[in-house]
Design a protein around this motif. Structure first.
Motif, PDB file in Angstrom:
ATOM      1  N   TYR A 191      -2.804 -11.525  -2.367  1.00 60.28           N
ATOM      2  CA  TYR A 191      -3.783 -10.782  -1.589  1.00 60.28           C
ATOM      3  C   TYR A 191      -3.737  -9.300  -1.956  1.00 60.28           C
ATOM      4  CZ  TYR A 191      -4.061 -15.010   1.230  1.00 60.28           C
ATOM      5  OH  TYR A 191      -4.237 -16.299   1.645  1.00 60.28           O
ATOM      6  N   ASP A 192      -4.878  -8.640  -1.749  1.00 64.04           N
ATOM      7  CA  ASP A 192      -4.986  -7.190  -1.915  1.00 64.04           C
ATOM      8  C   ASP A 192      -5.107  -6.550  -0.541  1.00 64.04           C
ATOM      9  OD1 ASP A 192      -4.971  -7.582  -4.649  1.00 64.04           O
ATOM     10  OD2 ASP A 192      -7.162  -7.560  -4.828  1.00 64.04           O
ATOM     11  N   LEU A 193      -4.341  -5.471  -0.326  1.00 63.05           N
ATOM     12  CA  LEU A 193      -4.334  -4.787   0.972  1.00 63.05           C
ATOM     13  C   LEU A 193      -4.979  -3.415   0.840  1.00 63.05           C
ATOM     14  CD1 LEU A 193      -0.660  -5.503   2.159  1.00 63.05           C
ATOM     15  CD2 LEU A 193      -2.673  -7.005   2.257  1.00 63.05           C
ATOM     16  N   GLU A 194      -5.775  -3.075   1.837  1.00 64.86           N
ATOM     17  CA  GLU A 194      -6.343  -1.733   1.952  1.00 64.86           C
ATOM     18  C   GLU A 194      -5.914  -1.188   3.315  1.00 64.86           C
ATOM     19  OE1 GLU A 194     -10.700   0.541   1.982  1.00 64.86           O
ATOM     20  OE2 GLU A 194     -10.564  -1.597   1.474  1.00 64.86           O
ATOM     21  N   ILE A 195      -4.997  -0.213   3.285  1.00 63.33           N
ATOM     22  CA  ILE A 195      -4.426   0.321   4.524  1.00 63.33           C
ATOM     23  C   ILE A 195      -5.191   1.571   4.904  1.00 63.33           C
ATOM     24  CG2 ILE A 195      -2.324   1.143   5.643  1.00 63.33           C
ATOM     25  CD1 ILE A 195      -0.750  -0.461   3.532  1.00 63.33           C
ATOM     26  N   LEU A 196      -5.796   1.562   6.093  1.00 64.51           N
ATOM     27  CA  LEU A 196      -6.713   2.636   6.495  1.00 64.51           C
ATOM     28  C   LEU A 196      -5.980   3.808   7.128  1.00 64.51           C
ATOM     29  CD1 LEU A 196      -9.731   0.553   7.833  1.00 64.51           C
ATOM     30  CD2 LEU A 196      -9.217   1.327   5.512  1.00 64.51           C
ATOM     31  N   CYS A 197      -4.983   4.295   6.408  1.00 62.53           N
ATOM     32  CA  CYS A 197      -4.338   5.539   6.794  1.00 62.53           C
ATOM     33  C   CYS A 197      -4.989   6.661   5.991  1.00 62.53           C
ATOM     34  CB  CYS A 197      -2.841   5.462   6.537  1.00 62.53           C
ATOM     35  SG  CYS A 197      -2.423   4.938   4.853  1.00 62.53           S
ATOM     36  N   LEU A 198      -4.484   7.877   6.112  1.00 58.05           N
ATOM     37  CA  LEU A 198      -4.945   8.996   5.290  1.00 58.05           C
ATOM     38  C   LEU A 198      -3.794   9.471   4.413  1.00 58.05           C
ATOM     39  CD1 LEU A 198      -7.182  11.241   7.599  1.00 58.05           C
ATOM     40  CD2 LEU A 198      -7.896   9.863   5.644  1.00 58.05           C
ATOM     41  N   PRO A 199      -4.016   9.526   3.098  1.00 54.24           N
ATOM     42  CA  PRO A 199      -5.184   8.951   2.402  1.00 54.24           C
ATOM     43  C   PRO A 199      -5.114   7.436   2.403  1.00 54.24           C
ATOM     44  CG  PRO A 199      -3.584   9.724   0.826  1.00 54.24           C
ATOM     45  CD  PRO A 199      -3.056  10.134   2.169  1.00 54.24           C
ATOM     46  N   ARG A 200      -6.245   6.811   2.144  1.00 54.31           N
ATOM     47  CA  ARG A 200      -6.291   5.356   2.114  1.00 54.31           C
ATOM     48  C   ARG A 200      -5.344   4.816   1.040  1.00 54.31           C
ATOM     49  NH1 ARG A 200     -12.055   2.701   3.174  1.00 54.31           N
ATOM     50  NH2 ARG A 200     -11.857   4.365   4.717  1.00 54.31           N
ATOM     51  N   LEU A 201      -4.616   3.762   1.406  1.00 53.69           N
ATOM     52  CA  LEU A 201      -3.588   3.242   0.509  1.00 53.69           C
ATOM     53  C   LEU A 201      -3.940   1.820   0.086  1.00 53.69           C
ATOM     54  CD1 LEU A 201      -0.802   3.803  -0.756  1.00 53.69           C
ATOM     55  CD2 LEU A 201       0.242   2.855   1.309  1.00 53.69           C
ATOM     56  N   TYR A 202      -3.892   1.553  -1.215  1.00 54.74           N
ATOM     57  CA  TYR A 202      -4.207   0.236  -1.756  1.00 54.74           C
ATOM     58  C   TYR A 202      -2.939  -0.388  -2.340  1.00 54.74           C
ATOM     59  CZ  TYR A 202      -9.015   1.894  -1.385  1.00 54.74           C
ATOM     60  OH  TYR A 202     -10.203   2.395  -0.916  1.00 54.74           O
ATOM     61  N   ILE A 203      -2.641  -1.611  -1.882  1.00 53.57           N
ATOM     62  CA  ILE A 203      -1.503  -2.349  -2.422  1.00 53.57           C
ATOM     63  C   ILE A 203      -2.022  -3.712  -2.855  1.00 53.57           C
ATOM     64  CG2 ILE A 203       0.801  -3.272  -1.979  1.00 53.57           C
ATOM     65  CD1 ILE A 203       1.116  -1.188   0.210  1.00 53.57           C
ATOM     66  N   ASN A 204      -2.003  -3.972  -4.139  1.00 53.32           N
ATOM     67  CA  ASN A 204      -2.579  -5.203  -4.683  1.00 53.32           C
ATOM     68  C   ASN A 204      -1.506  -6.222  -5.054  1.00 53.32           C
ATOM     69  OD1 ASN A 204      -5.165  -4.119  -4.447  1.00 53.32           O
ATOM     70  ND2 ASN A 204      -5.076  -3.198  -6.489  1.00 53.32           N
ATOM     71  N   ASP A 205      -1.951  -7.444  -5.213  1.00 53.98           N
ATOM     72  CA  ASP A 205      -1.112  -8.546  -5.698  1.00 53.98           C
ATOM     73  C   ASP A 205       0.080  -8.822  -4.784  1.00 53.98           C
ATOM     74  OD1 ASP A 205      -2.859  -8.533  -7.840  1.00 53.98           O
ATOM     75  OD2 ASP A 205      -1.521  -7.321  -9.092  1.00 53.98           O
ATOM     76  N   VAL A 206      -0.151  -8.739  -3.482  1.00 58.63           N
ATOM     77  CA  VAL A 206       0.907  -9.086  -2.524  1.00 58.63           C
ATOM     78  C   VAL A 206       0.971 -10.610  -2.427  1.00 58.63           C
ATOM     79  CG1 VAL A 206       1.675  -8.939  -0.126  1.00 58.63           C
ATOM     80  CG2 VAL A 206       0.599  -6.958  -1.233  1.00 58.63           C
ATOM     81  N   GLU A 207       2.135 -11.177  -2.707  1.00 60.93           N
ATOM     82  CA  GLU A 207       2.273 -12.633  -2.743  1.00 60.93           C
ATOM     83  C   GLU A 207       2.766 -13.173  -1.397  1.00 60.93           C
ATOM     84  OE1 GLU A 207       4.021 -16.196  -5.598  1.00 60.93           O
ATOM     85  OE2 GLU A 207       4.713 -14.131  -5.884  1.00 60.93           O
ATOM     86  N   ILE A 208       2.061 -14.179  -0.901  1.00 60.52           N
ATOM     87  CA  ILE A 208       2.463 -14.887   0.319  1.00 60.52           C
ATOM     88  C   ILE A 208       3.056 -16.222  -0.099  1.00 60.52           C
ATOM     89  CG2 ILE A 208       1.708 -15.845   2.528  1.00 60.52           C
ATOM     90  CD1 ILE A 208       1.418 -12.833   2.373  1.00 60.52           C
ATOM     91  N   LYS A 209       4.288 -16.488   0.319  1.00 58.37           N
ATOM     92  CA  LYS A 209       4.986 -17.711  -0.050  1.00 58.37           C
ATOM     93  C   LYS A 209       5.174 -18.611   1.166  1.00 58.37           C
ATOM     94  CE  LYS A 209       7.546 -15.465  -3.816  1.00 58.37           C
ATOM     95  NZ  LYS A 209       8.893 -15.164  -4.358  1.00 58.37           N
ATOM     96  N   GLN A 210       5.332 -19.899   0.901  1.00 55.96           N
ATOM     97  CA  GLN A 210       5.477 -20.896   1.951  1.00 55.96           C
ATOM     98  C   GLN A 210       6.634 -20.553   2.894  1.00 55.96           C
ATOM     99  OE1 GLN A 210       3.679 -23.933   2.710  1.00 55.96           O
ATOM    100  NE2 GLN A 210       4.939 -23.658   4.528  1.00 55.96           N
ATOM    101  N   SER A 211       6.315 -20.511   4.189  1.00 54.52           N
ATOM    102  CA  SER A 211       7.304 -20.372   5.273  1.00 54.52           C
ATOM    103  C   SER A 211       8.186 -19.136   5.151  1.00 54.52           C
ATOM    104  CB  SER A 211       8.187 -21.626   5.346  1.00 54.52           C
ATOM    105  OG  SER A 211       7.415 -22.780   5.541  1.00 54.52           O
TER     106      SER A 211
END
Length: 473
Positions: free
Chosen positions: A363-383
């Motif tokens: 998943y790609d994250l867009e964090i609405l702080c100032l300045p806007r922060l983008y964190i890409n390729d966050v992996e979600i794993k089973q359990s």
């Protein structure tokens, strides 16, 4: 002599008391017996027949008049229902009170209300009905909601038998959907006599075509089987290891034919640790939607009648947590936009210090702080939980002196990136910012020369306050 009279009085008194006791005991026993007899047995299923007695039911149909065939076959069905325990029947009739030329759209009546062992009464009433009027299907359905006694843990079923479509100014389809949404009835069964009315009547409920006598007889048999057969199912939410251990998810069941919502459930594990058993309408083909992040759907789900059905749905999930480095950060309610990797559609908006479940993947994250922060390729794993931590913010206090117009920029890799317009009605602002290098570009409102614009650079550090006094520059 007096002694004899005294003994006789005592004897009569004793006898009288004995008789009173016996009578009282007998009356008590009868009273208890009456209470026991009048105590209703637990009711599991109520079936309301809505019967068409409009003028057109006098029409010829194969071996007889439609009204006679319908009476005979419905009576046969009622006889078959006597073998089932916990069943109550009722009969509502429309089109039998006023001549069709009067066009009375209120011509609908509950002829036999719900009650124990009223099978014979309904059959006798059917024999006495003489078709006369019009076809107020919608009004009959609307009135039917008050025919069912208010009792919990009871299935309320409507079986509508008609040889025509709605002839009044109402919408029987929407009325039926409303009654189902309110949980007053299950999806009705609709039997169309003589011709195919599915185009107009299938929206009311499960439509069964009865263009012949034999088809009508079979339709009644099928409905009985559908109502009383022990058909069950369970939904297995399968994890990445092929195990049905995912649970506590909202699930919606839709009638695939008309896309009507039929059931909303929260998936549950029962006391034995396996998915709970459900009872669904077996006449339908379902589209099932699991409201996961993102949602998962399966279509074309049909239940095999008389068996326990297992519906597997792949739903491997892990969790995502977004928080600041320290627990007492000023970031408490900052939104985080979550998208699937490389896609623009928003999957979810979650907030700092919350844990949300997502399907396994990146998943790609867009964090609405100032300045806007983008964190890409966050992996979600089973359990497991993917923990994303961002630096604690600092505070920048912008003191303008005189009101004016300005913007705030973050300096990244030698480039200025706009992030915020200052409020021109405030002489001072406190702004929460991520650690980094910043620049204020400002012009006082009373200045009419572009060259009077000021640029001030400053640094923000975590959990510290930086004051920028624009008027000093």
């Amino acid at each position: 002599m007096q002694k004899i009279i005294s003994m006789l009085k005592q004897y009569l008194k004793t006898t009288f008391l004995l008789i009173v006791c016996l009578v009282s005991y007998s009356m008590l026993g009868w009273s208890q017996k009456s209470i026991s007899m009048n105590k209703a047995e637990p009711i599991h299923t109520r079936i309301l027949f809505i019967f068409d007695a409009s003028n057109s039911m006098w029409g010829d149909w194969q071996s007889d008049k439609k009204i006679h065939i319908a009476n005979r076959l419905l009576s046969k069905m009622i006889d078959s229902l006597e073998q089932y325990s916990g069943v109550e029947l009722a009969l509502r009739v429309y089109g039998h009170q006023k001549d069709f030329r009067l066009y009375d759209c209120n011509d609908t009546k509950l002829e036999v209300p719900f009650g124990p062992n009223n099978f014979e009464r309904i059959k006798q009433k059917l024999k006495s009905i003489s078709p006369k009027g019009t076809t107020p299907i919608g009004q009959s359905l609307l009135a039917a909601q008050y025919d069912f006694p208010s009792t919990e843990d009871v299935r309320n079923v409507i079986i509508l038998i008609t040889d025509g479509i709605e002839e009044c100014q109402s919408d029987p389809c929407e009325i039926s959907r409303s009654l189902q949404r309110q949980g007053i009835i299950l999806k009705p069964y609709v039997i169309g006599l003589g011709k195919d009315f599915s185009l107009d009547l299938s929206c009311i409920g499960t439509y069964i075509d009865a263009t012949s006598e034999s088809a009508f007889d079979k339709a009644l048999t099928v409905i009985v089987e559908q109502i009383f057969n022990k058909t069950t199912c369970q939904v297995n939410l399968i994890d990445a290891n092929g195990k049905p251990i995912e649970t506590n998810m909202p699930i919606s069941f839709f009638d695939e034919k008309d896309n009507n919502l039929m059931y909303n459930y929260i998936h549950t594990m029962n006391a034995r640790g396996v998915p709970d058993t459900l009872l669904l309408n077996t006449m339908l083909s379902y589209r099932i939607k699991v409201h996961s992040l993102p949602p998962v759907e399966v279509s074309g789900v049909k239940l095999n009648v008389g068996t326990h059905n297992i519906i597997p749905i792949d739903l491997p999930q892990g969790s995502l947590s977004v928080k600041s480095v320290t627990k007492n950060s000023r970031y408490q309610y900052v939104p985080v936009i979550v998208r699937k990797q490389g896609e623009q559609e928003i999957v979810n908006v979650q907030y700092f210090n919350q844990i949300e479940k997502y399907l396994v993947g990146k998943y790609d994250l867009e964090i609405l702080c100032l300045p806007r922060l983008y964190i890409n390729d966050v992996e979600i794993k089973q359990s497991s939980t993917s923990n994303i931590k961002i630096p604690d913010p600092g505070v920048a206090i912008i003191k303008k002196g005189n009101l004016g117009f300005g913007s705030l920029f973050v300096v990244r890799d030698g480039h200025d990136e706009w992030i915020y317009n200052l409020r021109n009605e405030d002489s001072s602002e406190s702004i929460l910012l991520l650690p980094g290098n910043y620049k204020v570009v400002f012009r006082e409102g009373l200045e009419y020369q572009t060259t009077k614009t000021k640029e001030i650079t400053f640094v923000v550090k975590s959990n510290t306050t930086s004051t920028v006094n624009v008027s000093q520059y």
